[in-house]
Design an enzyme around this catalytic site. Structure first.
Site, PDB file in Angstrom:
ATOM      1  N   ARG A 173      -7.271  16.455  -6.521  1.00 55.72           N
ATOM      2  CA  ARG A 173      -6.585  17.375  -5.589  1.00 55.72           C
ATOM      3  C   ARG A 173      -7.031  17.296  -4.300  1.00 55.72           C
ATOM      4  O   ARG A 173      -8.126  16.479  -3.774  1.00 55.72           O
ATOM      5  CB  ARG A 173      -7.071  18.847  -5.967  1.00 55.72           C
ATOM      6  CG  ARG A 173      -6.211  19.314  -7.120  1.00 55.72           C
ATOM      7  CD  ARG A 173      -6.893  20.658  -7.740  1.00 55.72           C
ATOM      8  NE  ARG A 173      -8.394  20.342  -8.006  1.00 55.72           N
ATOM      9  CZ  ARG A 173      -9.405  21.037  -8.136  1.00 55.72           C
ATOM     10  NH1 ARG A 173      -9.436  22.402  -7.731  1.00 55.72           N
ATOM     11  NH2 ARG A 173     -10.637  20.824  -8.523  1.00 55.72           N
ATOM     12  N   ARG A 177     -11.102  22.107   2.327  1.00 58.70           N
ATOM     13  CA  ARG A 177     -10.721  23.584   2.469  1.00 58.70           C
ATOM     14  C   ARG A 177     -10.580  24.087   4.102  1.00 58.70           C
ATOM     15  O   ARG A 177     -11.315  23.940   4.932  1.00 58.70           O
ATOM     16  CB  ARG A 177     -11.924  24.709   2.119  1.00 58.70           C
ATOM     17  CG  ARG A 177     -12.004  24.243   0.492  1.00 58.70           C
ATOM     18  CD  ARG A 177     -13.449  25.129   0.230  1.00 58.70           C
ATOM     19  NE  ARG A 177     -13.829  24.791  -0.965  1.00 58.70           N
ATOM     20  CZ  ARG A 177     -14.996  25.061  -1.740  1.00 58.70           C
ATOM     21  NH1 ARG A 177     -15.838  25.666  -1.093  1.00 58.70           N
ATOM     22  NH2 ARG A 177     -15.191  24.664  -3.062  1.00 58.70           N
ATOM     23  N   ARG A 249     -22.699   4.877 -15.910  1.00 60.82           N
ATOM     24  CA  ARG A 249     -23.852   4.739 -14.714  1.00 60.82           C
ATOM     25  C   ARG A 249     -24.989   5.239 -15.049  1.00 60.82           C
ATOM     26  O   ARG A 249     -25.110   6.451 -15.642  1.00 60.82           O
ATOM     27  CB  ARG A 249     -22.948   5.245 -13.539  1.00 60.82           C
ATOM     28  CG  ARG A 249     -21.642   4.995 -13.050  1.00 60.82           C
ATOM     29  CD  ARG A 249     -21.814   3.228 -12.643  1.00 60.82           C
ATOM     30  NE  ARG A 249     -22.400   3.228 -11.375  1.00 60.82           N
ATOM     31  CZ  ARG A 249     -22.655   2.257 -10.600  1.00 60.82           C
ATOM     32  NH1 ARG A 249     -22.450   0.847 -11.221  1.00 60.82           N
ATOM     33  NH2 ARG A 249     -23.458   2.243  -9.250  1.00 60.82           N
ATOM     34  N   ARG A 279     -28.160  10.510  -2.308  1.00 60.43           N
ATOM     35  CA  ARG A 279     -28.494  11.598  -1.903  1.00 60.43           C
ATOM     36  C   ARG A 279     -30.205  11.972  -2.110  1.00 60.43           C
ATOM     37  O   ARG A 279     -30.604  11.017  -2.842  1.00 60.43           O
ATOM     38  CB  ARG A 279     -27.689  12.989  -2.749  1.00 60.43           C
ATOM     39  CG  ARG A 279     -27.832  13.041  -4.101  1.00 60.43           C
ATOM     40  CD  ARG A 279     -26.905  13.962  -4.795  1.00 60.43           C
ATOM     41  NE  ARG A 279     -27.101  13.955  -6.285  1.00 60.43           N
ATOM     42  CZ  ARG A 279     -26.882  15.077  -7.073  1.00 60.43           C
ATOM     43  NH1 ARG A 279     -26.026  15.869  -6.422  1.00 60.43           N
ATOM     44  NH2 ARG A 279     -26.971  15.007  -8.200  1.00 60.43           N
ATOM     45  N   GLU A 300     -32.016   9.480  -4.857  1.00 56.73           N
ATOM     46  CA  GLU A 300     -31.264   9.435  -5.967  1.00 56.73           C
ATOM     47  C   GLU A 300     -30.190   7.895  -5.741  1.00 56.73           C
ATOM     48  O   GLU A 300     -29.593   7.855  -4.816  1.00 56.73           O
ATOM     49  CB  GLU A 300     -30.247  10.424  -6.284  1.00 56.73           C
ATOM     50  CG  GLU A 300     -29.831  10.573  -7.622  1.00 56.73           C
ATOM     51  CD  GLU A 300     -28.812  11.684  -8.045  1.00 56.73           C
ATOM     52  OE1 GLU A 300     -29.432  13.067  -7.760  1.00 56.73           O
ATOM     53  OE2 GLU A 300     -27.824  11.693  -8.313  1.00 56.73           O
ATOM     54  N   TYR A 348     -17.722  13.170 -19.260  1.00 56.42           N
ATOM     55  CA  TYR A 348     -18.545  14.208 -18.546  1.00 56.42           C
ATOM     56  C   TYR A 348     -18.171  15.636 -18.818  1.00 56.42           C
ATOM     57  O   TYR A 348     -17.187  15.746 -18.684  1.00 56.42           O
ATOM     58  CB  TYR A 348     -18.267  13.821 -16.865  1.00 56.42           C
ATOM     59  CG  TYR A 348     -19.289  14.862 -15.997  1.00 56.42           C
ATOM     60  CD1 TYR A 348     -20.577  14.545 -15.882  1.00 56.42           C
ATOM     61  CD2 TYR A 348     -18.849  16.097 -15.685  1.00 56.42           C
ATOM     62  CE1 TYR A 348     -21.325  15.381 -15.188  1.00 56.42           C
ATOM     63  CE2 TYR A 348     -19.527  16.936 -15.002  1.00 56.42           C
ATOM     64  CZ  TYR A 348     -21.013  16.608 -14.888  1.00 56.42           C
ATOM     65  OH  TYR A 348     -21.713  17.547 -14.094  1.00 56.42           O
ATOM     66  N   ASP A 350     -19.585  19.640 -17.778  1.00 53.48           N
ATOM     67  CA  ASP A 350     -20.581  20.646 -17.190  1.00 53.48           C
ATOM     68  C   ASP A 350     -21.237  21.646 -18.211  1.00 53.48           C
ATOM     69  O   ASP A 350     -20.748  21.444 -19.526  1.00 53.48           O
ATOM     70  CB  ASP A 350     -19.709  21.396 -16.019  1.00 53.48           C
ATOM     71  CG  ASP A 350     -19.744  20.809 -14.793  1.00 53.48           C
ATOM     72  OD1 ASP A 350     -20.658  20.115 -14.533  1.00 53.48           O
ATOM     73  OD2 ASP A 350     -18.748  20.936 -14.298  1.00 53.48           O
TER      74      ASP A 350
HETATM   75  C1  LIG Z   1     -26.959  13.769 -12.818  1.00 50.29           C
HETATM   76  C2  LIG Z   1     -26.183  15.314 -13.761  1.00 50.29           C
HETATM   77  C3  LIG Z   1     -26.377  16.310 -12.683  1.00 50.29           C
HETATM   78  C4  LIG Z   1     -25.689  17.248 -13.684  1.00 50.29           C
HETATM   79  N1  LIG Z   1     -25.664  18.630 -13.071  1.00 50.29           N
HETATM   80  C5  LIG Z   1     -24.739  19.429 -13.498  1.00 50.29           C
HETATM   81  C6  LIG Z   1     -24.541  20.823 -13.006  1.00 50.29           C
HETATM   82  O1  LIG Z   1     -25.010  20.882 -11.777  1.00 50.29           O
HETATM   83  N2  LIG Z   1     -23.898  21.567 -13.443  1.00 50.29           N
HETATM   84  C7  LIG Z   1     -23.365  21.541 -15.026  1.00 50.29           C
HETATM   85  O2  LIG Z   1     -23.147  22.814 -15.297  1.00 50.29           O
HETATM   86  N3  LIG Z   1     -23.610  20.532 -15.543  1.00 50.29           N
HETATM   87  C8  LIG Z   1     -24.376  19.345 -14.926  1.00 50.29           C
HETATM   88  N4  LIG Z   1     -24.568  18.021 -15.699  1.00 50.29           N
HETATM   89  C9  LIG Z   1     -24.064  18.037 -17.026  1.00 50.29           C
HETATM   90  C10 LIG Z   1     -25.194  18.432 -17.998  1.00 50.29           C
HETATM   91  O3  LIG Z   1     -26.419  17.621 -18.050  1.00 50.29           O
HETATM   92  C11 LIG Z   1     -24.529  18.347 -19.561  1.00 50.29           C
HETATM   93  O4  LIG Z   1     -23.509  19.433 -19.523  1.00 50.29           O
HETATM   94  C12 LIG Z   1     -25.586  18.493 -20.668  1.00 50.29           C
HETATM   95  O5  LIG Z   1     -26.720  18.140 -20.748  1.00 50.29           O
HETATM   96  C13 LIG Z   1     -24.872  18.263 -22.166  1.00 50.29           C
HETATM   97  O6  LIG Z   1     -25.894  18.609 -22.938  1.00 50.29           O
HETATM   98  P1  LIG Z   1     -25.737  17.581 -24.567  1.00 50.29           P
HETATM   99  O7  LIG Z   1     -26.459  18.376 -25.479  1.00 50.29           O
HETATM  100  O8  LIG Z   1     -24.298  17.320 -24.620  1.00 50.29           O
HETATM  101  O9  LIG Z   1     -26.293  16.143 -23.735  1.00 50.29           O
HETATM  102  P2  LIG Z   1     -27.843  15.725 -23.643  1.00 50.29           P
HETATM  103  O10 LIG Z   1     -28.385  16.649 -22.692  1.00 50.29           O
HETATM  104  O11 LIG Z   1     -27.750  14.260 -23.283  1.00 50.29           O
HETATM  105  O12 LIG Z   1     -28.688  15.797 -24.735  1.00 50.29           O
HETATM  106  C14 LIG Z   1     -28.310  14.975 -25.925  1.00 50.29           C
HETATM  107  C15 LIG Z   1     -29.819  14.581 -26.726  1.00 50.29           C
HETATM  108  O13 LIG Z   1     -29.629  13.720 -27.605  1.00 50.29           O
HETATM  109  C16 LIG Z   1     -30.898  13.017 -27.859  1.00 50.29           C
HETATM  110  N5  LIG Z   1     -30.537  12.040 -28.544  1.00 50.29           N
HETATM  111  C17 LIG Z   1     -29.587  10.902 -28.263  1.00 50.29           C
HETATM  112  N6  LIG Z   1     -29.505   9.842 -29.118  1.00 50.29           N
HETATM  113  C18 LIG Z   1     -30.445  10.228 -30.083  1.00 50.29           C
HETATM  114  C19 LIG Z   1     -30.897   9.709 -31.360  1.00 50.29           C
HETATM  115  N7  LIG Z   1     -30.434   8.329 -31.889  1.00 50.29           N
HETATM  116  N8  LIG Z   1     -32.041  10.251 -31.896  1.00 50.29           N
HETATM  117  C20 LIG Z   1     -32.376  11.195 -31.614  1.00 50.29           C
HETATM  118  N9  LIG Z   1     -32.147  12.019 -30.494  1.00 50.29           N
HETATM  119  C21 LIG Z   1     -31.169  11.495 -29.858  1.00 50.29           C
HETATM  120  C22 LIG Z   1     -31.267  12.542 -26.298  1.00 50.29           C
HETATM  121  O14 LIG Z   1     -32.636  12.413 -26.158  1.00 50.29           O
HETATM  122  C23 LIG Z   1     -30.812  13.989 -25.761  1.00 50.29           C
HETATM  123  O15 LIG Z   1     -32.031  15.011 -25.562  1.00 50.29           O
HETATM  124  C24 LIG Z   1     -24.988  17.068 -14.787  1.00 50.29           C
HETATM  125  C25 LIG Z   1     -25.193  15.899 -15.571  1.00 50.29           C
HETATM  126  C26 LIG Z   1     -25.751  14.887 -14.783  1.00 50.29           C
HETATM  127  C27 LIG Z   1     -25.977  13.606 -15.346  1.00 50.29           C
END
Ligand SMILES: Cc1cc2nc3c(=O)[nH]c(=O)nc-3n(C[C@H](O)[C@H](O)[C@H](O)COP(=O)(O)OP(=O)(O)OC[C@H]3O[C@@H](n4cnc5c(N)ncnc54)[C@H](O)[C@@H]3O)c2cc1C
Length: 386
Positions: A173, A177, A249, A279, A300, A348, A350
């Site tokens: 988009r 703004r 990445r 940043r 970062e 990705y 949130d």
């Molecule tokens: C830099 C960054 C900034 C972000 N900022 C925002 C934000 O501002 N607002 C927002 O809403 N969202 C944000 N997010 C997104 C947010 O991080 C995710 O929505 C969230 O972490 C997803 O949760 P999850 O449980 O799916 O994955 P994860 O948090 O990655 O959890 C997965 C877990 O599985 C474990 N695991 C993996 N493989 C194995 C294995 N084989 N055995 C045992 N354990 C394992 C890992 O150790 C990890 O702890 C951001 C993401 C990033 C990368």
């Protein structure tokens, strides 16, 4: 009937699914290879300053999903927080997302909304009728000046390639703004858990039906006698990377300390290509209700993930999509496992979307039991499957 459930990953996906299933009477074992719960949302106090640090990068909670907002507020007190990002580019500081203030400041003008809109249309490259690349799309929307100041360098550092090699779909988009609203997100509900995300996720996990084991990577023997597995680890990791590795990445964070206030805001982007980082985040500004004499910041840097690095952003360009299709097919032929979350579906996500999908996945399992499919959401299209 009570089932024995194994959940791989104690991040938001694993915690929310575990909680829902435990409340329905199932026995839930959650393992995580890391030494802490919370996945990438993990927060902790910096030993030197006492500042709450978002260890894997800053996380701001924002959503339009009322159910999800009610859900998180059940487990933690949220404080109002608006993300107001700044960028340093070409020797000056501007507000992001690009808004009327940014445009007026950049061009040294005092335009009102309609004038600024007409002005930007005169800057846009209208010879581009069918934008193919990110660069084309940005030039078509905002013209060369704003593209070079605010998009080109930052995006190239983030993706590690030329903006003209990235698909136009990254910039869907008009990223501008025509008013003075500099709140980074549009969502109705925005905030921060007062004491960080770790206590929030600990409270979700706090249930007699849930056991959590840290420093515990998955091993196939753990699947024995288990009725169902929810896998929030990497999709390709479940199959031992048999077809190759899905590209990610990763981020390197250079942590440094200072006294007082280092940069006056939580997030300062750096748009110029010759500054190697994308940043600087100053973590005390994510908890403005706290007061600390000293400060801790992260520089970062973004680069391609190697085996062993934390996978942050799925790349999802043509090559990865073909490999993803292979893994999706393998997953669909696997029995007794559902792939969830950002790594399990290679998207990705949130936090609010993660929670929404976890709630829907748990509800579907309570209906379907052993008929539960491999994915609640198609990793290729994002379409809901449940
Ligand atoms: C830099 C960054 C900034 C972000 N900022 C925002 C934000 O501002 N607002 C927002 O809403 N969202 C944000 N997010 C997104 C947010 O991080 C995710 O929505 C969230 O972490 C997803 O949760 P999850 O449980 O799916 O994955 P994860 O948090 O990655 O959890 C997965 C877990 O599985 C474990 N695991 C993996 N493989 C194995 C294995 N084989 N055995 C045992 N354990 C394992 C890992 O150790 C990890 O702890 C951001 C993401 C990033 C990368």
């Amino acid at each position: 009937m009570s089932n024995s459930i194994l959940i791989v990953g104690a991040g938001l996906s694993g915690a929310v699914i575990g909680r829902e299933l435990a409340e329905a009477g199932h026995r839930v074992r959650i393992i995580d290879s890391r030494a802490h719960i919370g996945g990438n949302c993990y927060t902790e106090r910096d030993a030197k300053t006492g500042v709450l640090v978002h260890v894997y990068g800053p996380h701001i909670f924002h959503t339009d999903d009322q159910d999800v907002w009610v859900y998180v507020n059940r487990f933690a007190r949220f404080r109002p927080f608006k993300n107001r990002v700044k960028t340093t580019a070409q020797g000056a500081v501007y507000a992001l997302p690009i808004n009327l203030h940014t445009i007026n400041q950049y061009y040294g003008k005092t335009m009102r909304p309609a004038e600024a809109q007409a002005f930007l249309e005169s800057q846009a490259d209208t010879s581009i009728t069918d934008p193919q690349s990110f660069e084309d799309q940005a030039l078509r929307f905002v013209g060369r000046d704003l593209y070079e100041a605010f998009f080109k360098g930052y995006t190239e550092k983030q993706w590690g390639c030329e903006a003209r090699e990235l698909p136009a779909s990254i910039l869907k988009r008009l990223p501008v703004r025509f008013n003075y609203d500099d709140n980074y997100f549009f969502h109705k509900f925005q905030g921060m858990p007062e004491n960080g995300y770790t206590p929030l996720i600990a409270a979700i996990l706090e249930h007699p039906g849930i056991s959590v084991e840290l420093d515990t990577p998955f091993s196939p023997a753990m699947a024995e006698g288990v009725d169902h597995i929810f896998w929030s680890g990497a999709l390709d990791g479940y199959f031992d990377f048999s077809n190759g590795r899905l590209g990610y990445r990763t981020l390197d964070f250079e942590r440094f300390h200072d006294t007082g206030d280092y940069q006056g805001c939580a997030v300062m982007n750096y748009g110029d290509r010759d500054v190697p980082y994308t940043r600087i985040t100053e973590h005390k500004h994510f908890s403005p209700w706290e007061s600390h004499a000293d400060t801790v910041c992260y520089r970062e840097f973004s680069r391609a993930a190697e085996p062993g690095d934390v996978p942050y952003y799925p790349i999802r360009l043509l090559e990865e999509r073909a490999l993803l299709a292979d893994y999706v097919e393998l997953a669909q032929h696997s029995k007794g496992v559902t792939f969830v979350g950002r790594l399990g579906t290679y998207r990705y996500l949130d936090m609010d979307v993660t929670i929404r999908e976890a709630l829907d996945t748990a509800a579907a399992f309570l209906r379907l039991g052993s008929e539960m499919p491999a994915f609640g959401v198609d990793p290729l299209t994002g379409a809901k499957q449940l």
